[in-house]
Design a protein around this motif. Structure first.
Motif, PDB file in Angstrom:
ATOM      1  N   PHE A  26       0.844  -1.188   0.000  1.00 11.36           N
ATOM      2  CA  PHE A  26       0.000   0.000   0.000  1.00 11.36           C
ATOM      3  C   PHE A  26       0.882   1.242   0.000  1.00 11.36           C
ATOM      4  O   PHE A  26       1.910   1.290   0.694  1.00 11.36           O
ATOM      5  CB  PHE A  26      -0.880   0.054   1.255  1.00 11.36           C
ATOM      6  CG  PHE A  26      -2.074  -0.851   1.224  1.00 11.36           C
ATOM      7  CD1 PHE A  26      -3.072  -0.676   0.275  1.00 11.36           C
ATOM      8  CD2 PHE A  26      -2.208  -1.867   2.159  1.00 11.36           C
ATOM      9  CE1 PHE A  26      -4.192  -1.497   0.259  1.00 11.36           C
ATOM     10  CE2 PHE A  26      -3.318  -2.698   2.151  1.00 11.36           C
ATOM     11  CZ  PHE A  26      -4.312  -2.508   1.199  1.00 11.36           C
ATOM     12  N   LYS A  27       0.496   2.244  -0.773  1.00  9.48           N
ATOM     13  CA  LYS A  27       1.123   3.560  -0.705  1.00  9.48           C
ATOM     14  C   LYS A  27       0.093   4.559  -0.205  1.00  9.48           C
ATOM     15  O   LYS A  27      -0.988   4.681  -0.761  1.00  9.48           O
ATOM     16  CB  LYS A  27       1.655   4.007  -2.067  1.00  9.48           C
ATOM     17  CG  LYS A  27       2.347   5.368  -2.002  1.00  9.48           C
ATOM     18  CD  LYS A  27       2.848   5.826  -3.359  1.00  9.48           C
ATOM     19  CE  LYS A  27       3.549   7.175  -3.230  1.00  9.48           C
ATOM     20  NZ  LYS A  27       4.006   7.681  -4.557  1.00  9.48           N
ATOM     21  N   PHE A  32       4.858   3.639   2.794  1.00  7.71           N
ATOM     22  CA  PHE A  32       4.515   2.340   2.216  1.00  7.71           C
ATOM     23  C   PHE A  32       4.318   1.319   3.328  1.00  7.71           C
ATOM     24  O   PHE A  32       5.034   1.333   4.337  1.00  7.71           O
ATOM     25  CB  PHE A  32       5.626   1.844   1.285  1.00  7.71           C
ATOM     26  CG  PHE A  32       5.800   2.656   0.033  1.00  7.71           C
ATOM     27  CD1 PHE A  32       5.034   2.392  -1.095  1.00  7.71           C
ATOM     28  CD2 PHE A  32       6.720   3.684  -0.018  1.00  7.71           C
ATOM     29  CE1 PHE A  32       5.198   3.137  -2.250  1.00  7.71           C
ATOM     30  CE2 PHE A  32       6.897   4.430  -1.166  1.00  7.71           C
ATOM     31  CZ  PHE A  32       6.135   4.161  -2.292  1.00  7.71           C
ATOM     32  N   THR A  33       3.365   0.419   3.126  1.00  4.74           N
ATOM     33  CA  THR A  33       3.170  -0.715   4.029  1.00  4.74           C
ATOM     34  C   THR A  33       2.989  -1.975   3.197  1.00  4.74           C
ATOM     35  O   THR A  33       2.475  -1.933   2.076  1.00  4.74           O
ATOM     36  CB  THR A  33       1.948  -0.539   4.943  1.00  4.74           C
ATOM     37  OG1 THR A  33       0.777  -0.303   4.139  1.00  4.74           O
ATOM     38  CG2 THR A  33       2.138   0.628   5.902  1.00  4.74           C
ATOM     39  N   ILE A  34       3.418  -3.092   3.748  1.00  2.56           N
ATOM     40  CA  ILE A  34       3.365  -4.366   3.033  1.00  2.56           C
ATOM     41  C   ILE A  34       2.049  -5.074   3.339  1.00  2.56           C
ATOM     42  O   ILE A  34       1.685  -5.247   4.501  1.00  2.56           O
ATOM     43  CB  ILE A  34       4.526  -5.276   3.457  1.00  2.56           C
ATOM     44  CG1 ILE A  34       5.863  -4.608   3.134  1.00  2.56           C
ATOM     45  CG2 ILE A  34       4.435  -6.628   2.754  1.00  2.56           C
ATOM     46  CD1 ILE A  34       7.051  -5.301   3.751  1.00  2.56           C
ATOM     47  N   ASP A 285       1.076  -3.780   6.883  1.00  2.00           N
ATOM     48  CA  ASP A 285      -0.356  -3.580   7.021  1.00  2.00           C
ATOM     49  C   ASP A 285      -0.869  -4.430   8.190  1.00  2.00           C
ATOM     50  O   ASP A 285      -0.332  -5.510   8.467  1.00  2.00           O
ATOM     51  CB  ASP A 285      -1.055  -3.988   5.719  1.00  2.00           C
ATOM     52  CG  ASP A 285      -2.544  -3.716   5.759  1.00  2.00           C
ATOM     53  OD1 ASP A 285      -2.934  -2.548   5.771  1.00  2.00           O
ATOM     54  OD2 ASP A 285      -3.316  -4.698   5.787  1.00  2.00           O
ATOM     55  N   LYS A 286      -1.877  -3.951   8.876  1.00  2.00           N
ATOM     56  CA  LYS A 286      -2.381  -4.658  10.052  1.00  2.00           C
ATOM     57  C   LYS A 286      -2.905  -6.050   9.722  1.00  2.00           C
ATOM     58  O   LYS A 286      -2.998  -6.917  10.596  1.00  2.00           O
ATOM     59  CB  LYS A 286      -3.462  -3.837  10.749  1.00  2.00           C
ATOM     60  CG  LYS A 286      -4.683  -3.519   9.901  1.00  2.00           C
ATOM     61  CD  LYS A 286      -5.662  -2.621  10.652  1.00  2.00           C
ATOM     62  CE  LYS A 286      -6.876  -2.283   9.809  1.00  2.00           C
ATOM     63  NZ  LYS A 286      -7.825  -1.399  10.542  1.00  2.00           N
ATOM     64  N   LYS A 287      -3.253  -6.296   8.460  1.00  2.00           N
ATOM     65  CA  LYS A 287      -3.740  -7.614   8.054  1.00  2.00           C
ATOM     66  C   LYS A 287      -2.628  -8.513   7.501  1.00  2.00           C
ATOM     67  O   LYS A 287      -2.881  -9.643   7.105  1.00  2.00           O
ATOM     68  CB  LYS A 287      -4.842  -7.459   6.996  1.00  2.00           C
ATOM     69  CG  LYS A 287      -6.102  -6.774   7.518  1.00  2.00           C
ATOM     70  CD  LYS A 287      -7.173  -6.712   6.439  1.00  2.00           C
ATOM     71  CE  LYS A 287      -8.431  -6.025   6.963  1.00  2.00           C
ATOM     72  NZ  LYS A 287      -9.481  -5.947   5.911  1.00  2.00           N
ATOM     73  N   PHE A 288      -1.398  -8.001   7.490  1.00  2.00           N
ATOM     74  CA  PHE A 288      -0.287  -8.798   6.962  1.00  2.00           C
ATOM     75  C   PHE A 288      -0.029 -10.007   7.844  1.00  2.00           C
ATOM     76  O   PHE A 288       0.001  -9.900   9.071  1.00  2.00           O
ATOM     77  CB  PHE A 288       0.987  -7.951   6.871  1.00  2.00           C
ATOM     78  CG  PHE A 288       2.198  -8.729   6.430  1.00  2.00           C
ATOM     79  CD1 PHE A 288       2.427  -8.974   5.094  1.00  2.00           C
ATOM     80  CD2 PHE A 288       3.106  -9.229   7.364  1.00  2.00           C
ATOM     81  CE1 PHE A 288       3.545  -9.695   4.671  1.00  2.00           C
ATOM     82  CE2 PHE A 288       4.225  -9.950   6.956  1.00  2.00           C
ATOM     83  CZ  PHE A 288       4.436 -10.175   5.602  1.00  2.00           C
ATOM     84  N   GLU A 289       0.172 -11.150   7.198  1.00  5.75           N
ATOM     85  CA  GLU A 289       0.483 -12.381   7.916  1.00  5.75           C
ATOM     86  C   GLU A 289       1.844 -12.894   7.482  1.00  5.75           C
ATOM     87  O   GLU A 289       2.106 -13.063   6.288  1.00  5.75           O
ATOM     88  CB  GLU A 289      -0.572 -13.455   7.628  1.00  5.75           C
ATOM     89  CG  GLU A 289      -1.962 -13.110   8.158  1.00  5.75           C
ATOM     90  CD  GLU A 289      -2.947 -14.229   7.897  1.00  5.75           C
ATOM     91  OE1 GLU A 289      -2.502 -15.324   7.496  1.00  5.75           O
ATOM     92  OE2 GLU A 289      -4.158 -14.004   8.081  1.00  5.75           O
ATOM     93  N   LEU A 290       2.736 -13.112   8.453  1.00  3.37           N
ATOM     94  CA  LEU A 290       4.052 -13.651   8.160  1.00  3.37           C
ATOM     95  C   LEU A 290       3.975 -15.173   8.159  1.00  3.37           C
ATOM     96  O   LEU A 290       3.777 -15.796   9.196  1.00  3.37           O
ATOM     97  CB  LEU A 290       5.075 -13.181   9.203  1.00  3.37           C
ATOM     98  CG  LEU A 290       6.529 -13.540   8.925  1.00  3.37           C
ATOM     99  CD1 LEU A 290       6.999 -12.886   7.629  1.00  3.37           C
ATOM    100  CD2 LEU A 290       7.422 -13.106  10.086  1.00  3.37           C
ATOM    101  N   HIS A 291       4.086 -15.766   6.985  1.00  4.85           N
ATOM    102  CA  HIS A 291       3.976 -17.217   6.863  1.00  4.85           C
ATOM    103  C   HIS A 291       5.320 -17.888   7.141  1.00  4.85           C
ATOM    104  O   HIS A 291       6.375 -17.287   6.948  1.00  4.85           O
ATOM    105  CB  HIS A 291       3.485 -17.589   5.464  1.00  4.85           C
ATOM    106  CG  HIS A 291       2.118 -17.052   5.158  1.00  4.85           C
ATOM    107  ND1 HIS A 291       0.980 -17.553   5.734  1.00  4.85           N
ATOM    108  CD2 HIS A 291       1.714 -16.045   4.352  1.00  4.85           C
ATOM    109  CE1 HIS A 291      -0.078 -16.900   5.290  1.00  4.85           C
ATOM    110  NE2 HIS A 291       0.347 -15.967   4.449  1.00  4.85           N
ATOM    111  N   PRO A 292       5.310 -19.134   7.584  1.00  5.24           N
ATOM    112  CA  PRO A 292       6.562 -19.836   7.915  1.00  5.24           C
ATOM    113  C   PRO A 292       7.541 -19.894   6.748  1.00  5.24           C
ATOM    114  O   PRO A 292       8.748 -19.903   6.957  1.00  5.24           O
ATOM    115  CB  PRO A 292       6.088 -21.245   8.304  1.00  5.24           C
ATOM    116  CG  PRO A 292       4.659 -21.066   8.712  1.00  5.24           C
ATOM    117  CD  PRO A 292       4.131 -19.954   7.861  1.00  5.24           C
ATOM    118  N   GLU A 293       7.002 -19.930   5.525  1.00  2.00           N
ATOM    119  CA  GLU A 293       7.891 -20.052   4.374  1.00  2.00           C
ATOM    120  C   GLU A 293       8.547 -18.721   4.002  1.00  2.00           C
ATOM    121  O   GLU A 293       9.477 -18.686   3.186  1.00  2.00           O
ATOM    122  CB  GLU A 293       7.128 -20.598   3.156  1.00  2.00           C
ATOM    123  CG  GLU A 293       6.036 -19.687   2.616  1.00  2.00           C
ATOM    124  CD  GLU A 293       4.682 -19.933   3.264  1.00  2.00           C
ATOM    125  OE1 GLU A 293       3.668 -19.506   2.694  1.00  2.00           O
ATOM    126  OE2 GLU A 293       4.645 -20.557   4.359  1.00  2.00           O
TER     127      GLU A 293
END
Length: 310
Positions: A26-27, A32-34, A285-293
């Motif tokens: 997002f800009k 910027f946010t991921i 981003d608050k909805k960003f999820e860091l996946h194990p991969e």
């Protein structure tokens, strides 16, 4: 009248010999946010990066991976980072410029095609005018690729209904991400140290004077390999600029401890350096999820920088 900044969603794809990475960001204003980061490992042999020869060996298989990578982008248009060995990056100086952009483009293409002994119709050229240096010459960063190589990638994207809005080399895309942390004064160098490449970009008061990439195993190899790669780049630089020492290095790398970096750079003496921190340049981003991969954030800076510039 609007009192709220509208979020703009931007997508990037990075292609290498062994994987495709994607980023949604997002800009909002200048921030910027991921939103999402993804990796897709390629079966060996699908992509063979080269400047002069078409890169996609197995087009059918490549399209399947590309569809997976673009599926979650929510776009029919993306910015694309290509392998550094598929695109050449040059720094050129011109004492005089024609008045129109199309005339500048033709001048650059003629200059490069002459030096490479190629027809200008065989080349795809993009450039950015970085302004005048201390000598009053106009300095350009130029990215060039062979028409058949770039065209093959474009055709693959369009065949799955996605338009490649911008195509750029991965090294420049990565620099685009970190560039806000590089000062516009002094004689400084940006040094990227990653698993499969080492990249140096040297500036004098904001004007680029040297750019070079070595595509080798870096941090994934032995410490001797790491030292040899960095040493080779610095030697390249001093060959072209023997009388101008670099005052400070700004280092992009997964290595974040100064003690570890000092160990890598030990043989080069007392180097003044700063390790660049990605989280100072982008948020999540608050909805960003860091996946194990997912790998650590530094490994995604090329594809994020690509999305930022798209």
């Amino acid at each position: 009248m609007s009192f709220y900044s509208i979020k703009k969603l931007k997508a990037g794809i990075e292609i290498s010999a062994d994987q495709i990475r994607s980023a949604l960001i997002f800009k909002k204003g200048n921030a910027f946010t991921i939103k999402k980061l993804s990796d897709f490992e390629l079966v060996p042999g699908i992509i063979k990066p080269s400047f002069k020869v078409e890169n996609i060996v197995d087009i059918k298989a490549f399209k399947k991976y590309l569809e997976k990578a673009c599926k979650g982008s929510q776009f029919n248009k993306v910015a694309v980072a290509l392998p550094d060995t598929s695109v050449k990056v040059l720094i050129k100086k011109f004492s005089e410029l024609p008045g129109e952009d199309h005339e500048i483009r033709e001048m650059i293409k003629w200059d490069i095609s002459s030096s490479l002994n190629l027809s200008s119709s065989e080349l795809r050229v993009s450039w950015e005018n970085m302004g005048e240096n201390n000598d009053g010459s106009s300095v350009f960063i130029i990215a060039l690729g062979m028409e058949e190589v770039i065209g093959q990638y474009e055709k693959a994207f369009r065949s799955i209904g996605v338009s490649p809005a911008v195509l750029s080399p991965a090294g420049l895309s990565q620099f685009n991400f970190y560039s806000r942390q590089i000062p516009e004064h002094g004689h400084v160098a940006y040094l990227a140290m990653f698993d499969d490449f080492v990249n140096i970009f040297v500036f004098f008061d904001g004007s680029p004077i040297f750019y070079k990439t070595i595509k080798k195993g870096m941090l994934g190899g032995s410490s001797d390999s790491a030292l040899n790669d960095v040493d080779l780049l610095i030697q390249y630089y001093h060959t072209e600029h023997p009388d101008v020492d670099i005052e400070r290095f700004y280092i992009a790398s997964p290595i974040k401890l100064e003690s570890q970096m000092e160990e890598v750079l030990h043989d080069f003496g007392d180097i003044d350096f700063e390790i660049l921190e990605e989280r100072q340049l982008i948020g999540f981003d608050k909805k960003f999820e860091l996946h194990p991969e997912n790998r650590p954030l530094p490994f995604y800076t090329s594809v994020i920088g690509t999305a930022q510039g798209g």
